[in-house]
Design an enzyme around this catalytic site. Structure first.
Site, PDB file in Angstrom:
ATOM      1  N   GLU A 125       0.857  -1.194   0.000  1.00 41.72           N
ATOM      2  CA  GLU A 125       0.000   0.000   0.000  1.00 41.72           C
ATOM      3  C   GLU A 125       0.890   1.239   0.000  1.00 41.72           C
ATOM      4  O   GLU A 125       2.084   1.145   0.291  1.00 41.72           O
ATOM      5  CB  GLU A 125      -0.890  -0.012   1.251  1.00 41.72           C
ATOM      6  CG  GLU A 125      -1.794  -1.224   1.287  1.00 41.72           C
ATOM      7  CD  GLU A 125      -2.823  -1.179   2.418  1.00 41.72           C
ATOM      8  OE1 GLU A 125      -2.770  -0.249   3.242  1.00 41.72           O
ATOM      9  OE2 GLU A 125      -3.662  -2.096   2.440  1.00 41.72           O
ATOM     10  N   PRO A 126       0.286   2.402  -0.246  1.00 45.71           N
ATOM     11  CA  PRO A 126       1.121   3.613  -0.234  1.00 45.71           C
ATOM     12  C   PRO A 126       1.882   3.772   1.091  1.00 45.71           C
ATOM     13  O   PRO A 126       3.027   4.221   1.103  1.00 45.71           O
ATOM     14  CB  PRO A 126       0.107   4.748  -0.420  1.00 45.71           C
ATOM     15  CG  PRO A 126      -1.057   4.110  -1.118  1.00 45.71           C
ATOM     16  CD  PRO A 126      -1.103   2.682  -0.656  1.00 45.71           C
ATOM     17  N   ALA A 153       2.446   1.144   3.392  1.00 44.88           N
ATOM     18  CA  ALA A 153       2.915  -0.123   3.972  1.00 44.88           C
ATOM     19  C   ALA A 153       3.395  -1.058   2.875  1.00 44.88           C
ATOM     20  O   ALA A 153       2.591  -1.545   2.071  1.00 44.88           O
ATOM     21  CB  ALA A 153       1.803  -0.799   4.771  1.00 44.88           C
ATOM     22  N   SER A 162       7.238  -2.874   3.147  1.00 47.79           N
ATOM     23  CA  SER A 162       8.035  -3.831   3.930  1.00 47.79           C
ATOM     24  C   SER A 162       7.245  -4.304   5.144  1.00 47.79           C
ATOM     25  O   SER A 162       7.314  -5.475   5.527  1.00 47.79           O
ATOM     26  CB  SER A 162       9.327  -3.165   4.418  1.00 47.79           C
ATOM     27  OG  SER A 162      10.043  -2.635   3.337  1.00 47.79           O
ATOM     28  N   ILE A 219       1.204  -2.617  -7.835  1.00 50.57           N
ATOM     29  CA  ILE A 219       0.741  -3.988  -8.077  1.00 50.57           C
ATOM     30  C   ILE A 219       1.053  -4.431  -9.508  1.00 50.57           C
ATOM     31  O   ILE A 219       0.524  -3.879 -10.483  1.00 50.57           O
ATOM     32  CB  ILE A 219      -0.763  -4.126  -7.736  1.00 50.57           C
ATOM     33  CG1 ILE A 219      -1.024  -3.624  -6.303  1.00 50.57           C
ATOM     34  CG2 ILE A 219      -1.234  -5.563  -7.933  1.00 50.57           C
ATOM     35  CD1 ILE A 219      -0.126  -4.237  -5.208  1.00 50.57           C
ATOM     36  N   THR A 220       1.904  -5.451  -9.606  1.00 48.14           N
ATOM     37  CA  THR A 220       2.308  -5.990 -10.915  1.00 48.14           C
ATOM     38  C   THR A 220       1.106  -6.655 -11.575  1.00 48.14           C
ATOM     39  O   THR A 220       0.366  -7.384 -10.911  1.00 48.14           O
ATOM     40  CB  THR A 220       3.452  -7.010 -10.733  1.00 48.14           C
ATOM     41  OG1 THR A 220       4.523  -6.356 -10.063  1.00 48.14           O
ATOM     42  CG2 THR A 220       3.940  -7.566 -12.059  1.00 48.14           C
ATOM     43  N   GLU A 271       7.814 -16.822  -3.761  1.00 46.95           N
ATOM     44  CA  GLU A 271       8.084 -15.547  -4.433  1.00 46.95           C
ATOM     45  C   GLU A 271       9.581 -15.233  -4.393  1.00 46.95           C
ATOM     46  O   GLU A 271      10.178 -14.815  -5.389  1.00 46.95           O
ATOM     47  CB  GLU A 271       7.283 -14.454  -3.717  1.00 46.95           C
ATOM     48  CG  GLU A 271       7.479 -13.079  -4.308  1.00 46.95           C
ATOM     49  CD  GLU A 271       6.416 -12.080  -3.837  1.00 46.95           C
ATOM     50  OE1 GLU A 271       5.333 -12.500  -3.385  1.00 46.95           O
ATOM     51  OE2 GLU A 271       6.670 -10.874  -3.943  1.00 46.95           O
ATOM     52  N   GLN A 319      43.778  -9.024 -18.775  1.00 48.08           N
ATOM     53  CA  GLN A 319      43.583  -9.893 -17.604  1.00 48.08           C
ATOM     54  C   GLN A 319      42.604  -9.265 -16.601  1.00 48.08           C
ATOM     55  O   GLN A 319      41.793  -9.973 -15.983  1.00 48.08           O
ATOM     56  CB  GLN A 319      44.925 -10.155 -16.931  1.00 48.08           C
ATOM     57  CG  GLN A 319      44.836 -11.235 -15.876  1.00 48.08           C
ATOM     58  CD  GLN A 319      46.157 -11.423 -15.153  1.00 48.08           C
ATOM     59  OE1 GLN A 319      46.829 -10.452 -14.798  1.00 48.08           O
ATOM     60  NE2 GLN A 319      46.547 -12.651 -14.955  1.00 48.08           N
ATOM     61  N   GLY A 366       9.435  -7.598  -3.124  1.00 53.56           N
ATOM     62  CA  GLY A 366       9.318  -8.929  -2.510  1.00 53.56           C
ATOM     63  C   GLY A 366      10.149  -9.087  -1.250  1.00 53.56           C
ATOM     64  O   GLY A 366      10.556 -10.206  -0.901  1.00 53.56           O
TER      65      GLY A 366
END
Ligand SMILES: Cc1cc2nc3c(=O)[nH]c(=O)nc-3n(C[C@H](O)[C@H](O)[C@H](O)COP(=O)(O)OP(=O)(O)OC[C@H]3O[C@@H](n4cnc5c(N)ncnc54)[C@H](O)[C@@H]3O)c2cc1C
Length: 381
Positions: A129-130, A132, A134, A159-160, A245, A282, A366
Site C-alpha cells: 500500500e502507499p 505499507a 516492507s 501492483i504488478t 516468491e 587480464q 518482494g
C-alpha cells in the site's frame, strides 16, 4: 543442465520454454517494452503449452512438479533478457495464483483456476500500500462484514499486472484491534467489481513491459465466499507464499546475471582495443570470472533452498539468503557487464542497458535486502 536437482521432466520443460522464449519473446520484447504491456496472446500461448500449471497438482490440471519446475521456467525466461516478461509471468503463476490453490475451497479453485491455467485470466497479488510495503502488518485497506457481504475500502500500490489484470488476491484488515500481524485476511476480487478499479498506471525505471498500478477500493461489495482462506490468517498466507516468491526472484536474478555475463563475454571477445580483444586484458577477464563465480554461488544457494523447501524443511533463513545474495549479486554483475560494454552499455539499443535498470528491482521488491537480512538475523539461536 548437469545438476543433481533436475530430472528428465525438467529437461523436457527447459527445451520447450527455451524454444518459446526464442520464438515468441525475444523477437517482440523490445516492442512490448515500448508499449508498456505484454499482449494477452502471449499468456494464452503459454497457457496452451501448459506452463502455468507446472507446479500445481495434477488433479487441478497441473503437472505436479516441485520448485525446480518453477526454477526451470524462470531460468529460461531470464535468458530472454526481458525481466519485465519474467516478472509478469512469475507474478501470475508463482506469486499470486498459488494463493488460490493453497488456501482456496474446491469451489473457488474450480471456478477460477482453469482460466488461470489457460492464460485467459491474468492474476495479481495485492499486498503493498502507499503507507505499507516492507511492513505488511501495517496495511490499512479495510474489509468489514455487512450482512452477506464483505465491504472493502482502501488502496494498493505497486501492483504488478494490476492495470491489465483480471483477478486480484487482495490483503485487507478484517480485525484492526488484533495485534501485529493478526487480523489480516485475503480476498478474491474480480476485475469489474463495482467500486474497484485500477488507479494510475505507474511509470517505472525498468521492467517497462510489466504493468504496475495503484488499485482503488471504494465500498467494494464481495459475497462472503470471496474470502480466501481463513479469516484473520491472511498474513500467514502472505508469508508462506513469500517463500516461493523469493525463490522466483532468486531465479530471475541468477538467470539474468548469467545472460548479461554471456552477452558481455561475447562483447569483449569481439571488441578490439589497444591491438587486441578486450578479453585479452587480464583485469577484464578476471572481473568476469569473479562475476561468473558469484553467479554460480547464487545458483547453488537457490537450488539448495529450493530442495529444502521441496522436502518440507523450514528454510525461511535460507530462502532469505537467496533473496539477499542473488538480488545484490545481480546488481554487482550488471555493473561490470555495463562497464565492459563501454559507451554501448549506456545506449538504449543494448540489452545490458535495459538489464541494468531491470535488475534494480530485485533488491527492493518482494522483501528489500535490509528486511531479508533481519529475517536471517532473527533466526540466530
Ligand atoms: C515494480 C514493482 C512491482 C511490485 N509488485 C508488487 C506486487 O505485485 N504486489 C505487491 O503487493 N507489492 C508489489 N511491489 C511492492 C514491493 O514489494 C515493495 O515496494 C517493497 O516491499 C518495499 O516496500 P516499500 O516500497 O513500501 O518500501 P518501505 O517499506 O518504505 O522501505 C523503504 C526502504 O527502507 C529500507 N527498510 C525497510 N524496512 C527496513 C528495516 N526493517 N530495516 C532496515 N531497512 C529497512 C529498505 O531499504 C527499503 O527498500 C512492487 C514494487 C515495485 C517497485
Amino acid at each position: 543442465m548437469n545438476s543433481i536437482y533436475f530430472q528428465e521432466e525438467h529437461h523436457m520443460l527447459r527445451d520447450q520454454v527455451r524454444r518459446f522464449v526464442d520464438e515468441e519473446i525475444r523477437p517482440h520484447g523490445e516492442s512490448w517494452e515500448e508499449a508498456g504491456m505484454i499482449p494477452r496472446e502471449m499468456y494464452r500461448q503459454m497457457g496452451e503449452l501448459g506452463f502455468f500449471g507446472i507446479c500445481f497438482p495434477e488433479k487441478y490440471g497441473g503437472s505436479g512438479m516441485n520448485q525446480f519446475g518453477m526454477i526451470t521456467l524462470g531460468e529460461e525466461l531470464g535468458r530472454s533478457s526481458f525481466s519485465g516478461v519474467s516478472s509478469s509471468v512469475l507474478v501470475h503463476m508463482s506469486m499470486s495464483s498459488p494463493h488460490l490453490v493453497r488456501a482456496g475451497t474446491e469451489e473457488q479453485i474450480a471456478r477460477y483456476l482453469p482460466k488461470i491455467l489457460s492464460g485467459e485470466t491474468v492474476c495479481c497479488v495485492a499486498v503493498s500500500e502507499p503507507d505499507a510495503g516492507s511492513d505488511v502488518a501495517g496495511i490499512r485497506t479495510r474489509a468489514v462484514r455487512d450482512g452477506d457481504d464483505w465491504v472493502i475500502n482502501g488502496s494498493k500500490m505497486f501492483i504488478t499486472n494490476g492495470y491489465h489484470g483480471d483477478l486480484y488476491f487482495v490483503a485487507a484488515k478484517t480485525d484492526p484491534s488484533a495485534k501485529g500481524s493478526r487480523g489480516i485476511s485475503m480476498f478474491i476480487v474480480e476485475k469489474g467489481t463495482p467500486g474497484f478499479r485500477p488507479g494510475r498506471k505507474l511509470e517505472k525505471f525498468g521492467n517497462l513491459c510489466a504493468d504496475t498500478a495503484e488499485l482503488i477500493f471504494e465500498d467494494v461489495r464481495l459475497p462472503l465466499e470471496n474470502l480466501l482462506g481463513e479469516e484473520n490468517r491472511g498474513f500467514y498466507a502472505v508469508m508462506q507464499n513469500f517463500q516461493t516468491e523469493r525463490l522466483a526472484i532468486g531465479t530471475m536474478a541468477t538467470s539474468e546475471a548469467q545472460t548479461a555475463l554471456d552477452l558481455t563475454i561475447e562483447h569483449v571477445r569481439n571488441r578490439k582495443a589497444f591491438g587486441g580483444a578486450l578479453m585479452d586484458k587480464q583485469a577484464i577477464r578476471q572481473r568476469l570470472a569473479m562475476a561468473h563465480s558469484k553467479i554460480e554461488a547464487g545458483r547453488q544457494l537457490l537450488y539448495h533452498a529450493a530442495w529444502l523447501d521441496n522436502q518440507g524443511i523450514d528454510c525461511v533463513q535460507e530462502v532469505s539468503m537467496v533473496k539477499v545474495f542473488c538480488a545484490e549479486m545481480v546488481n554487482e554483475v550488471m555493473y561490470d557487464c555495463q562497464q565492459f560494454h563501454g559507451g554501448m552499455g549506456y545506449i538504449r539499443e543494448t540489452a545490458v542497458e535495459r538489464m541494468v535498470r531491470d535488475a534494480r528491482l530485485h533488491a527492493i521488491g518482494g522483501g528489500a535486502t535490509e528486511v531479508m537480512l533481519e529475517e536471517i538475523a532473527k533466526r540466530w539461536n
